[in-house]
Design an enzyme around this catalytic site. Structure first.
Site, PDB file in Angstrom:
ATOM      1  N   HIS A 175       0.856  -1.012  -0.056  1.00  0.00           N
ATOM      2  CA  HIS A 175       0.002   0.000  -0.185  1.00  0.00           C
ATOM      3  C   HIS A 175       0.858   1.242  -0.102  1.00  0.00           C
ATOM      4  CE1 HIS A 175      -3.826  -2.108   1.840  1.00  0.00           C
ATOM      5  NE2 HIS A 175      -3.539  -2.638   0.496  1.00  0.00           N
ATOM      6  N   GLU A 189       1.113   3.881   1.952  1.00  0.00           N
ATOM      7  CA  GLU A 189       1.511   4.565   3.107  1.00  0.00           C
ATOM      8  C   GLU A 189       2.915   3.594   3.416  1.00  0.00           C
ATOM      9  OE1 GLU A 189      -2.982   5.083   2.940  1.00  0.00           O
ATOM     10  OE2 GLU A 189      -1.563   3.547   2.611  1.00  0.00           O
ATOM     11  N   CYS A 208      27.630  34.336  19.741  1.00  0.00           N
ATOM     12  CA  CYS A 208      28.990  35.205  19.569  1.00  0.00           C
ATOM     13  C   CYS A 208      29.470  35.119  18.207  1.00  0.00           C
ATOM     14  CB  CYS A 208      29.944  34.219  20.484  1.00  0.00           C
ATOM     15  SG  CYS A 208      30.411  32.590  19.411  1.00  0.00           S
ATOM     16  N   CYS A 263      29.376  31.044  16.667  1.00  0.00           N
ATOM     17  CA  CYS A 263      28.076  30.480  16.739  1.00  0.00           C
ATOM     18  C   CYS A 263      27.279  31.313  15.564  1.00  0.00           C
ATOM     19  CB  CYS A 263      27.410  30.830  18.126  1.00  0.00           C
ATOM     20  SG  CYS A 263      28.108  29.676  19.324  1.00  0.00           S
TER      21      CYS A 263
END
Length: 121
Positions: A15, A17, A52, A62
């Site tokens: 099927h 899904e 930072c 960062c």
């Protein structure tokens, strides 16, 4: 969309899904990396303190990581205090097209959390 499935697409009486889930589980590393990049472009990041723009440890800042990830928005609780480093993280992110939102009213609490683990002179 992680994967699409159609009935009887895969061997057996399958099927849609089940086929979609099977295909999602079988995505390659490159396909997964592409999906993560797409997700990040729609993602927000919440930061206690301004990301930072300079690291005294030599590690990458960062703010650069946020820019590289092409995040949509950055919510910030408090700016980097003067006794940490001179920070231009918010400016760098804004210049890269990331919306920066300063959260008001939580500065004291955010700074207390941010200072945990940092040795102050």
């Amino acid at each position: 969309i992680l994967a699409r499935g159609y009935s009887r697409e895969l061997p057996g009486n399958t099927h849609a899904e089940a086929n979609a889930l099977t295909k999602a589980r079988n995505l390659s590393q490159e396909q997964l990396r592409h999906l993560v990049d797409e997700l990040l472009a729609h993602a927000d990041i919440y930061s206690t303190m301004e990301p930072c723009s300079v690291r005294t440890s030599g590690l990458a800042p960062c703010a650069d990581a946020v820019v590289a990830a092409k995040l949509r928005r950055c919510f910030i609780g408090v700016g980097e205090p003067d006794d940490f480093v001179q920070c231009e993280g918010a400016r760098k992110m804004q210049e890269a097209g990331i919306e920066v939102i300063w959260l008001k009213g939580l500065e004291k609490e955010c700074l207390e959390v941010a200072r945990r683990g940092h040795i102050r002179p």
